[in-house]
Design a protein around this motif. Structure first.
Motif, PDB file in Angstrom:
ATOM      1  N   ALA A  10       0.859  -1.197   0.000  1.00 53.72           N
ATOM      2  CA  ALA A  10       0.000   0.000   0.000  1.00 53.72           C
ATOM      3  C   ALA A  10       0.891   1.241   0.000  1.00 53.72           C
ATOM      4  N   THR A  11       0.285   2.369  -0.305  1.00 54.67           N
ATOM      5  CA  THR A  11       1.046   3.621  -0.393  1.00 54.67           C
ATOM      6  C   THR A  11       0.226   4.788   0.153  1.00 54.67           C
ATOM      7  N   VAL A  12       0.953   5.787   0.638  1.00 51.90           N
ATOM      8  CA  VAL A  12       0.324   7.043   1.054  1.00 51.90           C
ATOM      9  C   VAL A  12       0.688   8.073  -0.012  1.00 51.90           C
ATOM     10  N   ALA A  13      -0.294   8.458  -0.821  1.00 50.73           N
ATOM     11  CA  ALA A  13      -0.034   9.431  -1.891  1.00 50.73           C
ATOM     12  C   ALA A  13      -0.303  10.844  -1.377  1.00 50.73           C
ATOM     13  N   ASN A  14       0.268  11.800  -2.063  1.00 51.67           N
ATOM     14  CA  ASN A  14       0.143  13.244  -1.795  1.00 51.67           C
ATOM     15  C   ASN A  14       1.041  13.713  -0.635  1.00 51.67           C
ATOM     16  N   VAL A  15       1.102  12.915   0.435  1.00 54.33           N
ATOM     17  CA  VAL A  15       1.842  13.294   1.653  1.00 54.33           C
ATOM     18  C   VAL A  15       1.484  14.741   2.053  1.00 54.33           C
ATOM     19  N   VAL A  16       0.209  15.003   2.012  1.00 57.74           N
ATOM     20  CA  VAL A  16      -0.443  16.268   2.393  1.00 57.74           C
ATOM     21  C   VAL A  16      -0.265  17.365   1.331  1.00 57.74           C
ATOM     22  N   CYS A  17       0.955  17.896   1.161  1.00 57.18           N
ATOM     23  CA  CYS A  17       1.087  19.059   0.272  1.00 57.18           C
ATOM     24  C   CYS A  17       1.323  18.699  -1.196  1.00 57.18           C
ATOM     25  N   GLY A  18       1.698  17.447  -1.481  1.00 59.26           N
ATOM     26  CA  GLY A  18       2.155  17.131  -2.843  1.00 59.26           C
ATOM     27  C   GLY A  18       1.133  16.376  -3.669  1.00 59.26           C
ATOM     28  N   TYR A  19      -0.024  17.009  -3.899  1.00 57.89           N
ATOM     29  CA  TYR A  19      -1.080  16.366  -4.690  1.00 57.89           C
ATOM     30  C   TYR A  19      -0.534  15.865  -6.028  1.00 57.89           C
ATOM     31  N   ASP A  20      -0.646  14.557  -6.227  1.00 60.45           N
ATOM     32  CA  ASP A  20      -0.211  13.867  -7.459  1.00 60.45           C
ATOM     33  C   ASP A  20       1.308  13.829  -7.678  1.00 60.45           C
ATOM     34  N   VAL A  21       2.099  14.423  -6.760  1.00 61.69           N
ATOM     35  CA  VAL A  21       3.543  14.428  -7.017  1.00 61.69           C
ATOM     36  C   VAL A  21       4.383  13.769  -5.920  1.00 61.69           C
ATOM     37  N   LEU A  22       3.784  13.476  -4.755  1.00 65.59           N
ATOM     38  CA  LEU A  22       4.564  12.837  -3.682  1.00 65.59           C
ATOM     39  C   LEU A  22       3.855  11.588  -3.180  1.00 65.59           C
ATOM     40  N   GLY A  23       4.620  10.596  -2.782  1.00 60.25           N
ATOM     41  CA  GLY A  23       4.020   9.400  -2.187  1.00 60.25           C
ATOM     42  C   GLY A  23       5.097   8.549  -1.545  1.00 60.25           C
ATOM     43  N   PHE A  24       4.665   7.686  -0.609  1.00 57.28           N
ATOM     44  CA  PHE A  24       5.622   6.713  -0.056  1.00 57.28           C
ATOM     45  C   PHE A  24       4.907   5.391   0.167  1.00 57.28           C
ATOM     46  N   ALA A  25       5.738   4.328   0.213  1.00 57.97           N
ATOM     47  CA  ALA A  25       5.197   2.977   0.402  1.00 57.97           C
ATOM     48  C   ALA A  25       5.269   2.596   1.880  1.00 57.97           C
ATOM     49  N   VAL A  26       4.378   1.695   2.284  1.00 52.17           N
ATOM     50  CA  VAL A  26       4.381   1.187   3.664  1.00 52.17           C
ATOM     51  C   VAL A  26       4.508  -0.345   3.638  1.00 52.17           C
ATOM     52  N   ASP A  27       4.908  -0.916   4.776  1.00 51.27           N
ATOM     53  CA  ASP A  27       5.096  -2.381   4.826  1.00 51.27           C
ATOM     54  C   ASP A  27       3.770  -3.128   4.830  1.00 51.27           C
ATOM     55  N   GLU A  28       2.770  -2.537   5.453  1.00 49.02           N
ATOM     56  CA  GLU A  28       1.445  -3.154   5.451  1.00 49.02           C
ATOM     57  C   GLU A  28       0.367  -2.091   5.518  1.00 49.02           C
ATOM     58  N   PRO A  29      -0.781  -2.341   4.895  1.00 46.14           N
ATOM     59  CA  PRO A  29      -1.200  -3.558   4.219  1.00 46.14           C
ATOM     60  C   PRO A  29      -0.600  -3.642   2.797  1.00 46.14           C
ATOM     61  N   GLY A  30      -1.144  -4.551   1.991  1.00 49.02           N
ATOM     62  CA  GLY A  30      -0.725  -4.709   0.601  1.00 49.02           C
ATOM     63  C   GLY A  30      -1.537  -5.825  -0.023  1.00 49.02           C
ATOM     64  N   ASP A  31      -1.300  -6.080  -1.301  1.00 49.45           N
ATOM     65  CA  ASP A  31      -2.047  -7.132  -2.008  1.00 49.45           C
ATOM     66  C   ASP A  31      -1.101  -8.245  -2.457  1.00 49.45           C
ATOM     67  N   GLU A  32      -1.698  -9.425  -2.692  1.00 48.14           N
ATOM     68  CA  GLU A  32      -0.908 -10.545  -3.212  1.00 48.14           C
ATOM     69  C   GLU A  32      -1.435 -10.961  -4.586  1.00 48.14           C
ATOM     70  N   VAL A  33      -0.504 -11.257  -5.466  1.00 46.70           N
ATOM     71  CA  VAL A  33      -0.859 -11.744  -6.808  1.00 46.70           C
ATOM     72  C   VAL A  33      -0.123 -13.057  -7.047  1.00 46.70           C
TER      73      VAL A  33
END
Ligand code: HSE
Length: 310
Positions: A10-33
């Motif tokens: 999963a990811t946290v996009a925007n990081v508040v001020c950066g609409y469509d330009v900033l994001g970071f990944a987290v260890d959980e949750p997530g999906d499996e394929v």
């Protein structure tokens, strides 16, 4: 039969001020394929679990199979047969990059089975096609960090220019998902398309401040920069008691607090796991008082991106 099982974060996009330009990944949750190659040309989606029947099984409409087809066309291997199972391990419409985690899982799986013809960074434009299918616009601030891990800046969309950013050692995210549904497509349509110059000045000052804070390991600068005058005033309306959640998170030691992606999840950045855990507990207790169920996740910023599970 060649096969692979993949986890994508999963990811946290925007990081508040950066609409469509900033994001970071987290260890959980997530999906499996889970993906298998066979000798019957074409891409089929065998099953989806954890989606409560909400996602399409049609290979052209589902983002995972659609991006895998796109990838195979690009590398000239339409002769290959691919079977996909998608196991959703995170809520849909939560603001945590749910569609992104699935498409990134699919792309990482097919690229692994194709002996890594492309780098993870080169997979970003394919994953953006999935976002376009899911919400009408191919934004990269979920898919780029999900593929590349860590904090990411989309410096430019045309041409695409993606930059990996550092972040302070031990930085954690406290994430709380109030169980109300906010489809990204709707949350994007709410936003004004024109902004005042004075607001733009505030916003780009904060984006630059946040990026500088990440490079300088300066938590005070990071926190001061986590302010959004463009999008949050509108989107916060969709989130139960958003401004009180912020007060509670900041009182409990958050570096900064805001909406994760298009919401309704909220997140706080913290200097350590203990503070992040305390924040999720406070926010969940508050939401419980409002009779709103929630899920919470505490995670360090994920540096790895997608991984092979076995
Ligand atoms: N930047 C996107 C938005 C992220 O805010 O709409 C969606 O998760």
């Amino acid at each position: 039969m060649k096969s692979v099982k993949v986890f994508a974060p999963a990811t946290v996009a925007n990081v508040v001020c950066g609409y469509d330009v900033l994001g970071f990944a987290v260890d959980e949750p997530g999906d499996e394929v889970i993906m298998r190659l066979n000798d019957k040309p074409g891409v089929s989606l065998l099953k989806i679990t954890g989606d409560e029947g909400r996602l399409p099984l049609d290979p052209d409409k589902n983002t995972v199979s659609a991006v895998v087809k796109h990838y195979l066309n690009h590398v000239g291997r339409q002769d290959i047969g691919v079977e996909i199972e998608l196991h959703k391990k995170m809520p849909i419409g939560s603001g945590l990059g749910s569609s992104s985690a699935s498409t990134v899982g699919g792309l990482f799986a097919i690229n692994t089975l194709m002996d890594n013809l492309l780098t993870n960074k080169e997979l970003v434009p394919f994953a953006m096609k999935g976002e376009e299918l899911a919400c009408g616009y191919g934004h990269a601030d979920n898919v780029a960090p999900a593929l590349m891990g860590g904090f990411v800046l989309i410096r430019s969309y045309e041409p695409l220019d993606i930059i990996s950013l550092p972040c302070p050692q031990g930085m954690h995210a406290a994430i709380v998902y109030p169980e109300v549904d906010v489809p990204t497509k709707d949350a994007r349509q709410m936003i004004r398309s024109k902004v005042l110059l004075k607001d733009a000045v505030t916003q780009w000052g904060n984006v630059a401040g946040l990026v500088s804070g990440l490079f300088m390991n300066d938590y005070e600068l990071i926190g001061n920069s986590m302010t959004d005058v463009l999008v949050e005033p509108t989107r916060s309306i969709l989130i139960p008691d958003f401004y009180n959640l912020r007060v509670l998170a900041m009182e409990a030691g958050a570096v900064g607090f805001g909406i994760s992606g298009s919401g309704p999840s909220v997140f706080a950045l913290t200097k350590d796991r203990e503070t992040a855990t305390a924040i999720t507990q406070k926010l969940q207790q508050h939401l419980q008082k409002l009779a709103i169920n929630s899920l919470a996740f505490v995670s360090e910023v994920n540096k790895k991106g997608p991984v092979i599970l076995d």
